[in-house]
Scaffold this active site. Sequence first.
Site, PDB file in Angstrom:
ATOM      1  N   PHE A 136       0.969  -1.347   0.144  1.00 28.25           N
ATOM      2  CA  PHE A 136      -0.164   0.034  -0.165  1.00 28.25           C
ATOM      3  C   PHE A 136       1.075   1.195   0.600  1.00 28.25           C
ATOM      4  O   PHE A 136       2.117   1.118   0.161  1.00 28.25           O
ATOM      5  CB  PHE A 136      -0.746   0.033   1.545  1.00 28.25           C
ATOM      6  CG  PHE A 136      -2.052   1.194   1.629  1.00 28.25           C
ATOM      7  CD1 PHE A 136      -3.077   0.895   0.148  1.00 28.25           C
ATOM      8  CD2 PHE A 136      -2.175   2.133   2.098  1.00 28.25           C
ATOM      9  CE1 PHE A 136      -4.071   1.908   0.489  1.00 28.25           C
ATOM     10  CE2 PHE A 136      -2.665   3.286   1.568  1.00 28.25           C
ATOM     11  CZ  PHE A 136      -4.211   3.004   1.261  1.00 28.25           C
ATOM     12  N   ASP A 205       2.686  -6.130   8.041  1.00 28.39           N
ATOM     13  CA  ASP A 205       1.144  -5.338   8.263  1.00 28.39           C
ATOM     14  C   ASP A 205       0.174  -5.226   8.153  1.00 28.39           C
ATOM     15  O   ASP A 205      -0.005  -6.695   7.303  1.00 28.39           O
ATOM     16  CB  ASP A 205       1.483  -3.358   6.614  1.00 28.39           C
ATOM     17  CG  ASP A 205       0.209  -2.788   6.949  1.00 28.39           C
ATOM     18  OD1 ASP A 205      -1.383  -3.449   6.867  1.00 28.39           O
ATOM     19  OD2 ASP A 205       0.716  -2.175   6.344  1.00 28.39           O
ATOM     20  N   TYR A 230     -10.660  -0.758  11.505  1.00 26.81           N
ATOM     21  CA  TYR A 230     -11.926   0.233  10.950  1.00 26.81           C
ATOM     22  C   TYR A 230     -11.718  -1.380   9.505  1.00 26.81           C
ATOM     23  O   TYR A 230     -13.090  -0.515   9.253  1.00 26.81           O
ATOM     24  CB  TYR A 230     -11.963   1.125  10.071  1.00 26.81           C
ATOM     25  CG  TYR A 230     -10.078   1.807   9.673  1.00 26.81           C
ATOM     26  CD1 TYR A 230     -10.490   1.382   8.096  1.00 26.81           C
ATOM     27  CD2 TYR A 230      -9.713   2.620   9.931  1.00 26.81           C
ATOM     28  CE1 TYR A 230      -9.352   1.456   6.767  1.00 26.81           C
ATOM     29  CE2 TYR A 230      -8.159   2.857   9.174  1.00 26.81           C
ATOM     30  CZ  TYR A 230      -8.079   2.515   7.605  1.00 26.81           C
ATOM     31  OH  TYR A 230      -7.096   3.046   6.841  1.00 26.81           O
ATOM     32  N   LYS A 231     -11.623  -2.078   9.045  1.00 27.89           N
ATOM     33  CA  LYS A 231     -11.797  -3.057   7.637  1.00 27.89           C
ATOM     34  C   LYS A 231     -12.115  -4.243   8.356  1.00 27.89           C
ATOM     35  O   LYS A 231     -13.872  -3.698   8.984  1.00 27.89           O
ATOM     36  CB  LYS A 231     -10.306  -3.207   7.283  1.00 27.89           C
ATOM     37  CG  LYS A 231      -9.593  -1.949   6.153  1.00 27.89           C
ATOM     38  CD  LYS A 231      -8.396  -2.677   5.424  1.00 27.89           C
ATOM     39  CE  LYS A 231      -7.590  -1.087   5.087  1.00 27.89           C
ATOM     40  NZ  LYS A 231      -8.475  -0.807   4.468  1.00 27.89           N
ATOM     41  N   ARG A 379     -12.581  -4.873  -6.587  1.00 32.23           N
ATOM     42  CA  ARG A 379     -12.605  -6.155  -4.922  1.00 32.23           C
ATOM     43  C   ARG A 379     -13.474  -5.855  -4.489  1.00 32.23           C
ATOM     44  O   ARG A 379     -14.747  -4.939  -4.613  1.00 32.23           O
ATOM     45  CB  ARG A 379     -11.838  -4.966  -4.332  1.00 32.23           C
ATOM     46  CG  ARG A 379      -9.966  -4.403  -5.065  1.00 32.23           C
ATOM     47  CD  ARG A 379      -9.104  -4.309  -3.784  1.00 32.23           C
ATOM     48  NE  ARG A 379     -10.170  -3.552  -3.076  1.00 32.23           N
ATOM     49  CZ  ARG A 379      -9.502  -3.014  -1.787  1.00 32.23           C
ATOM     50  NH1 ARG A 379      -8.166  -3.303  -1.451  1.00 32.23           N
ATOM     51  NH2 ARG A 379      -9.890  -2.331  -0.801  1.00 32.23           N
TER      52      ARG A 379
END
Length: 405
Positions: A136, A205, A230-231, A379
């Site tokens: 990312f 990560d 938050y995922k 996605r």
Amino acid sequence: MSELPLPKLLPSKPEVAQALDSRDELAKVRERFVLDFGVTYLDGNSLGALPASVPGRLDDVVRREWGELRIRSWDESGWWTAPERIGDRIAPLVGAAAGQVVVGDSTSVNVFKALVGAVRLAGGGRDEILVDANTFPTDGYIAESAARMTGCTLRALEPGSVPRELSERTAAVLLNHVDYRTGRLHDLPALTAAIHKSGALAVWDLCHSAGALPVGLDEHGVDLAVGCTYKYLNGGPGSPAYLYVNQAHQERFDSPLPGWTSHADPFGMRPEYAPAPGATRGRVGTPDILSMLALEAALEVWEGVDIDAVRAKSLALTDFFLECVDEYVPEGRVESVTPEAHAERGSQIALRCSDAGEVLARLIERGVVGDFRRPDVLRFGFTPLYVGFADVERAARVLGEVVAG
């Protein structure tokens, strides 16, 4: 002449979905979330759905703890100890014992702490950092800055090539457990072992794996790790991230961002810095209490949930989605870029589609929410706590209708 027996009809995909949902041991967990009727939400790999316990908890925090108790809440409501307390609630979800996870700051800030801290722990003249070439973007930006700050060179590599590129110069390696674009799951145990064999430290990560599959930080001897909440942890937009510091490194962990809340005597207001013991030295400034306590409430959805059961359902959901895509979507219209092998798959499916942006907009119009990564990737994230097999079947069916025009 006797009649020939009629061929046995295979069950339709909606019938298969219904059967799978009826046997789903996690189906009742769905009730712990606020979900819209008629909407199939497959974007939990970007922002998890709202747990039903959060609004009431935040109302109490704002009205009573802040509105009535005010400053007293730092002690009486446990605000001051929230980063460690909530870290201990996250710890089992990433395979860590208590006392090694502290919550606060953003993922980016924690990547910086972890990577610079890893280089300082490595010592011994090691002057190279390796980073996932497909990472990312933020991780890459932070790694470049950390390299400049520590006097290291930086090399970006495919994760699979890391073992043969390690050397006595390598101080730290920053890798993503799951690739955010493709959903590829990298081999954390094997890569960590290879990094350690070279004398370097492994920094992982976990943004796209924590809450979706077992991680095993302690079991595999990971040195440092970071992740957002938050995922798949459903902490809410911008909820605080976390930092894992393995017990073996805590006494020597030297954060590049020492702050007053990570001081051994924070209220002593001393000019000299002395780090607090344990993972607490990973803190920096005043905790962001409102989002911190929203996260704490969100984590209640995990009570009684086995992460291995979550992984099993995740694989079943993604398998079923690919089966439905094969049946509903015209041949050649989309291409999966997510590995078929379970050992290499996270909890999302990424489909290459030439007009992905337009397709996503039409999916959302019809109540199927995924997301799009330029230039051509759709996605779909599968959060086993609230996504069912009927959701999967509907998403694939609507996708087929949309791409067929």
